[in-house]
Scaffold this motif. Structure first.
Motif, PDB file in Angstrom:
ATOM      1  N   GLY A  11     153.668 -26.003  47.219  1.00  0.00           N
ATOM      2  CA  GLY A  11     153.685 -25.950  45.794  1.00  0.00           C
ATOM      3  C   GLY A  11     152.210 -26.087  46.261  1.00  0.00           C
ATOM      4  O   GLY A  11     151.499 -25.668  47.530  1.00  0.00           O
ATOM      5  N   ILE A  12     151.083 -26.002  45.242  1.00  0.00           N
ATOM      6  CA  ILE A  12     149.728 -26.099  45.532  1.00  0.00           C
ATOM      7  C   ILE A  12     148.837 -26.760  45.981  1.00  0.00           C
ATOM      8  O   ILE A  12     148.352 -26.605  46.764  1.00  0.00           O
ATOM      9  CB  ILE A  12     149.254 -26.270  43.909  1.00  0.00           C
ATOM     10  N   GLY A  14     150.819 -28.736  48.560  1.00  0.00           N
ATOM     11  CA  GLY A  14     150.709 -28.207  49.550  1.00  0.00           C
ATOM     12  C   GLY A  14     150.544 -27.046  50.669  1.00  0.00           C
ATOM     13  O   GLY A  14     149.737 -27.043  51.716  1.00  0.00           O
ATOM     14  N   ILE A  31     157.244 -28.312  55.401  1.00  0.00           N
ATOM     15  CA  ILE A  31     158.223 -28.122  54.986  1.00  0.00           C
ATOM     16  C   ILE A  31     158.619 -27.803  53.754  1.00  0.00           C
ATOM     17  O   ILE A  31     157.798 -28.899  52.312  1.00  0.00           O
ATOM     18  CB  ILE A  31     159.348 -29.709  54.957  1.00  0.00           C
ATOM     19  N   GLY A  33     160.484 -27.043  50.933  1.00  0.00           N
ATOM     20  CA  GLY A  33     161.482 -27.315  49.778  1.00  0.00           C
ATOM     21  C   GLY A  33     162.257 -26.199  50.070  1.00  0.00           C
ATOM     22  O   GLY A  33     162.220 -25.253  50.575  1.00  0.00           O
ATOM     23  N   TYR A  45     156.297 -21.867  37.997  1.00  0.00           N
ATOM     24  CA  TYR A  45     156.210 -21.547  35.846  1.00  0.00           C
ATOM     25  C   TYR A  45     154.862 -21.424  35.328  1.00  0.00           C
ATOM     26  O   TYR A  45     155.010 -21.826  33.969  1.00  0.00           O
ATOM     27  CB  TYR A  45     157.183 -23.020  34.874  1.00  0.00           C
ATOM     28  N   ILE A  49     147.127 -18.595  35.418  1.00  0.00           N
ATOM     29  CA  ILE A  49     146.108 -18.932  35.445  1.00  0.00           C
ATOM     30  C   ILE A  49     145.634 -18.360  34.942  1.00  0.00           C
ATOM     31  O   ILE A  49     144.653 -17.095  34.717  1.00  0.00           O
ATOM     32  CB  ILE A  49     145.055 -19.468  37.208  1.00  0.00           C
ATOM     33  N   MET A  52     140.586 -21.133  35.687  1.00  0.00           N
ATOM     34  CA  MET A  52     139.845 -21.331  36.794  1.00  0.00           C
ATOM     35  C   MET A  52     138.969 -19.973  37.119  1.00  0.00           C
ATOM     36  O   MET A  52     139.207 -19.392  36.997  1.00  0.00           O
ATOM     37  CB  MET A  52     140.081 -21.206  37.782  1.00  0.00           C
ATOM     38  N   ASP A 113     163.479 -25.756  53.724  1.00  0.00           N
ATOM     39  CA  ASP A 113     164.343 -26.805  53.353  1.00  0.00           C
ATOM     40  C   ASP A 113     163.831 -28.118  52.483  1.00  0.00           C
ATOM     41  O   ASP A 113     162.830 -28.132  53.083  1.00  0.00           O
ATOM     42  CB  ASP A 113     165.068 -26.911  54.666  1.00  0.00           C
ATOM     43  N   ALA A 115     162.799 -31.501  52.223  1.00  0.00           N
ATOM     44  CA  ALA A 115     162.831 -32.860  52.735  1.00  0.00           C
ATOM     45  C   ALA A 115     163.622 -34.474  52.139  1.00  0.00           C
ATOM     46  O   ALA A 115     163.817 -34.549  51.108  1.00  0.00           O
ATOM     47  CB  ALA A 115     161.797 -34.057  53.376  1.00  0.00           C
ATOM     48  N   SER A 143     153.045 -33.225  48.296  1.00  0.00           N
ATOM     49  CA  SER A 143     153.182 -32.725  47.710  1.00  0.00           C
ATOM     50  C   SER A 143     153.948 -32.338  47.192  1.00  0.00           C
ATOM     51  O   SER A 143     153.875 -31.131  46.478  1.00  0.00           O
ATOM     52  CB  SER A 143     151.915 -31.906  47.846  1.00  0.00           C
ATOM     53  N   GLY A 145     155.282 -32.981  43.596  1.00  0.00           N
ATOM     54  CA  GLY A 145     154.591 -32.902  42.218  1.00  0.00           C
ATOM     55  C   GLY A 145     155.709 -33.542  41.475  1.00  0.00           C
ATOM     56  O   GLY A 145     156.206 -34.713  41.775  1.00  0.00           O
ATOM     57  N   VAL A 332     149.079 -35.832  47.308  1.00  0.00           N
ATOM     58  CA  VAL A 332     148.278 -35.636  46.596  1.00  0.00           C
ATOM     59  C   VAL A 332     148.994 -34.440  45.803  1.00  0.00           C
ATOM     60  O   VAL A 332     149.923 -34.421  45.300  1.00  0.00           O
ATOM     61  CB  VAL A 332     147.696 -33.506  47.873  1.00  0.00           C
ATOM     62  N   ASP A 334     150.074 -33.548  41.620  1.00  0.00           N
ATOM     63  CA  ASP A 334     150.282 -33.624  39.939  1.00  0.00           C
ATOM     64  C   ASP A 334     150.846 -35.321  40.491  1.00  0.00           C
ATOM     65  O   ASP A 334     151.143 -36.281  39.539  1.00  0.00           O
ATOM     66  CB  ASP A 334     151.168 -33.083  39.645  1.00  0.00           C
TER      67      ASP A 334
HETATM   68  C1  LIG Z   1     153.110 -24.364  32.275  1.00  0.00           C
HETATM   69  C2  LIG Z   1     152.036 -24.674  32.720  1.00  0.00           C
HETATM   70  C3  LIG Z   1     150.762 -24.549  33.055  1.00  0.00           C
HETATM   71  C4  LIG Z   1     149.862 -24.544  34.163  1.00  0.00           C
HETATM   72  N1  LIG Z   1     148.532 -24.057  34.067  1.00  0.00           N
HETATM   73  C5  LIG Z   1     147.291 -24.349  34.993  1.00  0.00           C
HETATM   74  C6  LIG Z   1     146.603 -23.714  34.569  1.00  0.00           C
HETATM   75  O1  LIG Z   1     146.240 -22.451  34.753  1.00  0.00           O
HETATM   76  N2  LIG Z   1     145.356 -24.277  35.774  1.00  0.00           N
HETATM   77  C7  LIG Z   1     145.696 -25.425  36.561  1.00  0.00           C
HETATM   78  O2  LIG Z   1     144.491 -25.489  36.891  1.00  0.00           O
HETATM   79  N3  LIG Z   1     146.596 -25.470  36.300  1.00  0.00           N
HETATM   80  C8  LIG Z   1     147.921 -25.704  35.965  1.00  0.00           C
HETATM   81  N4  LIG Z   1     149.031 -26.482  35.916  1.00  0.00           N
HETATM   82  C9  LIG Z   1     148.939 -27.752  37.101  1.00  0.00           C
HETATM   83  C10 LIG Z   1     149.183 -26.661  38.175  1.00  0.00           C
HETATM   84  O3  LIG Z   1     150.537 -25.887  37.689  1.00  0.00           O
HETATM   85  C11 LIG Z   1     149.826 -27.912  38.478  1.00  0.00           C
HETATM   86  O4  LIG Z   1     148.633 -29.027  38.245  1.00  0.00           O
HETATM   87  C12 LIG Z   1     150.285 -28.157  40.721  1.00  0.00           C
HETATM   88  O5  LIG Z   1     150.843 -27.066  40.543  1.00  0.00           O
HETATM   89  C13 LIG Z   1     150.342 -29.317  40.741  1.00  0.00           C
HETATM   90  O6  LIG Z   1     150.842 -28.969  41.831  1.00  0.00           O
HETATM   91  P1  LIG Z   1     151.667 -29.780  43.019  1.00  0.00           P
HETATM   92  O7  LIG Z   1     151.102 -29.394  44.430  1.00  0.00           O
HETATM   93  O8  LIG Z   1     151.227 -31.512  43.537  1.00  0.00           O
HETATM   94  O9  LIG Z   1     152.861 -29.669  42.481  1.00  0.00           O
HETATM   95  P2  LIG Z   1     153.557 -27.984  42.753  1.00  0.00           P
HETATM   96  O10 LIG Z   1     152.910 -26.945  42.756  1.00  0.00           O
HETATM   97  O11 LIG Z   1     154.724 -28.608  41.313  1.00  0.00           O
HETATM   98  O12 LIG Z   1     154.425 -28.016  43.824  1.00  0.00           O
HETATM   99  C14 LIG Z   1     155.749 -28.973  44.339  1.00  0.00           C
HETATM  100  C15 LIG Z   1     156.315 -28.207  45.537  1.00  0.00           C
HETATM  101  O13 LIG Z   1     157.259 -29.842  45.796  1.00  0.00           O
HETATM  102  C16 LIG Z   1     158.103 -29.399  46.654  1.00  0.00           C
HETATM  103  N5  LIG Z   1     159.087 -30.379  46.964  1.00  0.00           N
HETATM  104  C17 LIG Z   1     159.631 -31.249  46.364  1.00  0.00           C
HETATM  105  N6  LIG Z   1     159.978 -32.142  46.665  1.00  0.00           N
HETATM  106  C18 LIG Z   1     160.541 -31.544  47.812  1.00  0.00           C
HETATM  107  C19 LIG Z   1     160.792 -32.479  48.978  1.00  0.00           C
HETATM  108  N7  LIG Z   1     161.740 -33.063  48.608  1.00  0.00           N
HETATM  109  N8  LIG Z   1     161.560 -31.711  49.618  1.00  0.00           N
HETATM  110  C20 LIG Z   1     160.129 -29.970  50.131  1.00  0.00           C
HETATM  111  N9  LIG Z   1     159.993 -29.796  49.218  1.00  0.00           N
HETATM  112  C21 LIG Z   1     159.977 -29.881  48.153  1.00  0.00           C
HETATM  113  C22 LIG Z   1     158.763 -28.208  45.449  1.00  0.00           C
HETATM  114  O14 LIG Z   1     159.934 -27.183  45.864  1.00  0.00           O
HETATM  115  C23 LIG Z   1     157.119 -27.867  44.784  1.00  0.00           C
HETATM  116  O15 LIG Z   1     157.255 -26.407  45.968  1.00  0.00           O
HETATM  117  C24 LIG Z   1     149.881 -25.995  34.715  1.00  0.00           C
HETATM  118  C25 LIG Z   1     150.746 -26.620  34.804  1.00  0.00           C
HETATM  119  C26 LIG Z   1     152.436 -25.967  34.157  1.00  0.00           C
HETATM  120  C27 LIG Z   1     153.695 -26.883  33.670  1.00  0.00           C
END
Ligand SMILES: Cc1cc2nc3c(=O)[nH]c(=O)nc-3n(C[C@H](O)[C@H](O)[C@H](O)COP(=O)(O)OP(=O)(O)OC[C@H]3O[C@@H](n4cnc5c(N)ncnc54)[C@H](O)[C@@H]3O)c2cc1C
Length: 379
Positions: A11-12, A14, A31, A33, A45, A49, A52, A113, A115, A143, A145, A332, A334
């Motif tokens: 995600g973001i 990563g 890795i 996911g 979802y 955006i 920003m 894949d 982890a 990261s 999430g 890092v 969420d």
């Molecule tokens: C509806 C909504 C709207 C939003 N709009 C905004 C916005 O406009 N501006 C803004 O700044 N923020 C926004 N956000 C917040 C933003 O989406 C999150 O802060 C950001 O995506 C967090 O990044 P992350 O890497 O922590 O998690 P995510 O981006 O959710 O990524 C998590 C990743 O981890 C992977 N994963 C999980 N478990 C495993 C595992 N065991 N092995 C390998 N991979 C794994 C998943 O497949 C995914 O790819 C919004 C959130 C929501 C819910």
């Protein structure tokens, strides 16, 4: 093959970590996911955006329109002017993937894949994937999430069967009439009545904030739970005319807009017969899961303030480096909370900043180790 860095999460956070690592020319295994982890994550979802600077469709639109001057491009200009060019989180990650493949081929090894386990063998992290691959790294960055709690709606199908499920909200969540993030999407409510789903202090404070900031009518829907908030909060809600309704929601009243279901909302019908008008619903029911399994397996300290359920606890990290309590393990995005009392925002730009802090810390440590070899202390 021992990688200097393994990044888990596509995600973001990563993506930001991998781009930084690639730009530092640090050999990295990513890795990302699988479909199931993607479906259960926020990155899937966020379609538009909107909060920003720098990420806005009109920047690209303006540049393309400049290129399309002249009568011969009139038709193309019309297409660009009307095009839906919003940028979502998946677009950002797809772009990182393209860039590391194109600009940094050989630096980043991708694994699509999940982890499933992580352990330490001495100084080395050993990660197993769902398909049975083993990955080893000196540093590990997570990261993975979180996922939000969703309201289950006790709605009747056209055939008359009552189904109590979260599926009813999907069209609304996908069309931004159900909202999840106050900082990202709160401003969409600025001219419209809004309900906040939630039964506690957080939902109440969001309701108060919307009313104060946007001057809009607000109601709280606890969807069958008892409303709990401090006396002072209740008094303020009363002063602002914000009511908390405790009856279950039995119908989402689709809007009178022309678009498909979910694109506009009229309100909610409750089990006790009340109708609550609303153009938007903000979901403030807390987190369903913090994906901290790997951090837990490695013994990282979690934030006990999140309550007794370990699956909902954030991973505690140092503010300056994003390092967890386990040396060499960084987290890092969420899933994390920075130590101390300042709030940790769950945002794209915070995930990026802290991913960069982590990767640059790892880079600095690895370069320092090289310096010591180049000039031995006693040599
Ligand atoms: C509806 C909504 C709207 C939003 N709009 C905004 C916005 O406009 N501006 C803004 O700044 N923020 C926004 N956000 C917040 C933003 O989406 C999150 O802060 C950001 O995506 C967090 O990044 P992350 O890497 O922590 O998690 P995510 O981006 O959710 O990524 C998590 C990743 O981890 C992977 N994963 C999980 N478990 C495993 C595992 N065991 N092995 C390998 N991979 C794994 C998943 O497949 C995914 O790819 C919004 C959130 C929501 C819910």
């Amino acid at each position: 093959d021992l990688f200097p860095l393994a990044v888990i999460g596509g995600g973001i956070g990563g993506g930001a970590a991998v781009l930084r690592a690639a730009q530092n020319m640090m050999r990295t295994v990513w890795i990302r996911g699988d479909r199931a982890t993607a479906r259960a994550s926020r990155v899937k979802y966020v379609y538009n955006i909107d909060n920003m600077i720098g990420i806005h469709p009109d920047i690209v639109r303006g540049k393309v329109l400049e290129l399309l001057q002249g009568e011969e491009h009139a038709a193309a200009r019309a297409v660009v002017e009307n095009a839906h060019l919003h940028i979502g989180t998946q677009d950002i990650v797809d772009n990182v993937v393209e860039r590391v493949r194109g600009e940094f081929a050989g630096t980043v090894t991708e694994i699509e894949d999940k982890a499933v386990s992580a352990r330490r063998e001495g100084e080395v992290f050993v990660i197993e994937t769902g398909a049975g691959a083993t990955v080893k790294s000196r540093a590990l960055l997570l990261s993975t999430g979180v996922m939000d709690e969703q309201p289950s709606i006790k709605m009747r199908t056209k055939a008359g069967k009552v189904i109590d499920d979260i599926r009813w909200i999907y069209p609304y969540a996908n069309n931004e009439t159900f909202l999840y993030c106050v900082i990202c999407e709160g401003h969409l409510t600025r001219e419209a009545s809004t309900v906040v789903f939630g039964a506690g202090e957080t939902a109440a404070q969001i309701g108060i904030l919307f009313h104060e900031r946007y001057g809009i009518p607000v109601a709280i829907l606890t969807n069958g739970e008892r409303f709990e908030a401090a006396e002072k909060t209740r008094a303020l809600l009363g002063g602002y005319g914000i009511r908390a309704f405790e009856s279950r929601v039995v119908e989402i009243l689709d809007g009178d807009g022309e678009g498909p279901r979910g694109t506009s909302l009229r309100g909610f019908r409750l089990e006790d017969g009340t109708t609550v008008p609303a153009r938007f619903a903000m979901i403030a029911m807390g987190l369903h899961r913090v994906y901290n399994d790997l951090a837990r397996q490695l013994g990282a300290e979690l934030d006990a303030r999140d309550g007794p359920d370990e699956g909902k606890r954030h991973v505690l990290v140092e503010a300056a480096t994003s390092e967890t309590s386990v040396p060499g393990l960084f987290a890092v995005g969420d899933m994390t909370r920075r130590r101390g009392t300042s709030p940790s925002y769950k945002q794209i730009y915070t995930a990026q900043e802290y991913a960069v802090r982590a990767v640059n810390t790892i880079d600095l440590r690895q370069r320092r180790a090289r310096r010591e070899k180049a000039v031995p202390r006693n040599g």
